[in-house]
Design a protein around this motif. Structure first.
Motif, PDB file in Angstrom:
ATOM      1  N   CYS A 100      -8.714   3.279   0.789  1.00 56.27           N
ATOM      2  CA  CYS A 100     -10.299   2.693   0.475  1.00 56.27           C
ATOM      3  C   CYS A 100     -11.050   3.138   1.933  1.00 56.27           C
ATOM      4  N   PRO A 101     -12.324   3.186   1.515  1.00 57.76           N
ATOM      5  CA  PRO A 101     -13.275   3.545   2.822  1.00 57.76           C
ATOM      6  C   PRO A 101     -13.261   2.416   3.564  1.00 57.76           C
ATOM      7  N   VAL A 102     -13.330   2.740   4.835  1.00 53.95           N
ATOM      8  CA  VAL A 102     -13.290   1.450   5.949  1.00 53.95           C
ATOM      9  C   VAL A 102     -14.589   1.607   6.756  1.00 53.95           C
ATOM     10  N   ILE A 103     -15.109   0.200   6.757  1.00 58.18           N
ATOM     11  CA  ILE A 103     -16.242  -0.351   7.421  1.00 58.18           C
ATOM     12  C   ILE A 103     -15.932  -0.995   8.680  1.00 58.18           C
ATOM     13  N   PHE A 104     -16.626  -0.822   9.667  1.00 56.62           N
ATOM     14  CA  PHE A 104     -16.547  -1.340  10.929  1.00 56.62           C
ATOM     15  C   PHE A 104     -17.531  -2.659  11.110  1.00 56.62           C
ATOM     16  N   ASP A 105     -17.089  -3.638  11.098  1.00 56.39           N
ATOM     17  CA  ASP A 105     -18.055  -4.752  11.517  1.00 56.39           C
ATOM     18  C   ASP A 105     -18.234  -5.033  13.047  1.00 56.39           C
ATOM     19  N   ALA A 106     -19.468  -4.347  13.457  1.00 55.15           N
ATOM     20  CA  ALA A 106     -19.708  -4.225  14.569  1.00 55.15           C
ATOM     21  C   ALA A 106     -20.183  -5.649  15.400  1.00 55.15           C
TER      22      ALA A 106
END
Length: 279
Positions: A198-204
């Motif tokens: 799965c693509p990974v998103i970083f919640d900054a």
């Protein structure tokens, strides 16, 4: 070897947005909760211009209801009906993909009629009925890793969704909780979750939140948004999630961990350079 991964996101017009390997960075950004249509439009239009200039894919984010606020008296948003009307209007008029979070199965059908991405909040990432109902809409689903869940245990979340035919899944890292009003980001979680396909998103911005750290509301350490974002980008991510507000100190929700709208372009310029260097 890093797996080749991609997920498509429906767009109001034109081809879908593709997120993943060898694709432009995705930015999911906007105010924590919908405060007013004018404020939402200001953020959306500004971010559209910035992202177009930098070659970044953009999805507008704002919550119609924040059901997990610290205090009963905290602002939650305009609610399902009014909030979705605002998001639908922005989506149509700006031709802009939108995302918001759902908290209950009863919200799924209405949300799916408007949203291009359905977000599952971190606290609810193990709720089987919510996950499967959202997946069955056929929409792209973005699941935030619970603060209490290890990155490798997100395989169980992904398996639930794939078990009902889901294939458009993104996973979001937002820090792990060890109590005492603090979150810690383990950079290892990014490649671990990406290994699930799965693509990974970083919640900054939620990663610098101090849950309940200001008594009846959550605090935040805005000064650490940039170093954590730079580290995550260098480690390899497919997108960023950021709460963006014109005046975070006056935001009705999550102001202490939101990034000022006026600061976002400078940070994104750095992120693009880091991402190219790390490729």
């Amino acid at each position: 070897m890093v797996p080749k991964i991609s997920v498509s996101i429906d767009a109001p017009s034109g081809p879908p947005i593709v997120v993943g390997s060898d694709q432009p960075l995705l930015l999911i950004g906007g105010p924590c909760a919908l405060e007013s249509e004018d404020l939402a439009r200001e953020v959306a239009e500004t971010m559209m211009e910035i992202c177009a200039r930098l070659g970044i894919s953009y999805v507008f984010k704002a919550s119609f209801d924040k059901a997990n606020r610290t205090s009963l008296s905290s602002y939650r948003g305009p609610g399902l009906e009014k909030g979705l009307l605002t998001l639908a209007k922005l989506r149509k008029e700006l031709q802009l993909p939108v995302i918001s979070d759902i908290h209950d199965v009863s919200q799924v059908e209405a949300a799916a009629e408007v949203l291009d991405i359905i977000q599952i909040p971190a606290f609810l990432c193990r709720q089987t009925d919510l996950l499967t109902a959202a997946t069955l809409t056929g929409k792209t689903i973005s699941v935030k890793k619970g603060q209490f869940v290890s990155p490798w245990d997100m395989k169980n979340v992904v398996d639930k969704m794939r078990g009902v035919g889901g294939g458009k899944i993104m996973l979001v890292e937002r820090g792990a909780s060890f109590g005492y009003n603090n979150l810690v980001v383990d950079i290892r979680s990014l490649p671990i979750m990406r290994s699930l396909g799965c693509p990974v998103i970083f919640d900054a911005t939620h990663s610098v939140q101090l849950p309940g750290g200001s008594g009846g509301v959550s605090g935040g350490q805005r000064e650490f948004i940039e170093p954590l974002t730079r580290a995550a980008t260098a480690a390899g991510i497919d997108g960023l999630f950021m709460e963006i507000h014109p005046d975070p100190d006056k935001a009705l929700c999550d102001g202490p961990n939101s990034i000022p709208l006026c600061d976002i372009e400078r940070l994104l310029e750095k992120i693009i350079r880091i991402r190219k260097a790390a490729a």
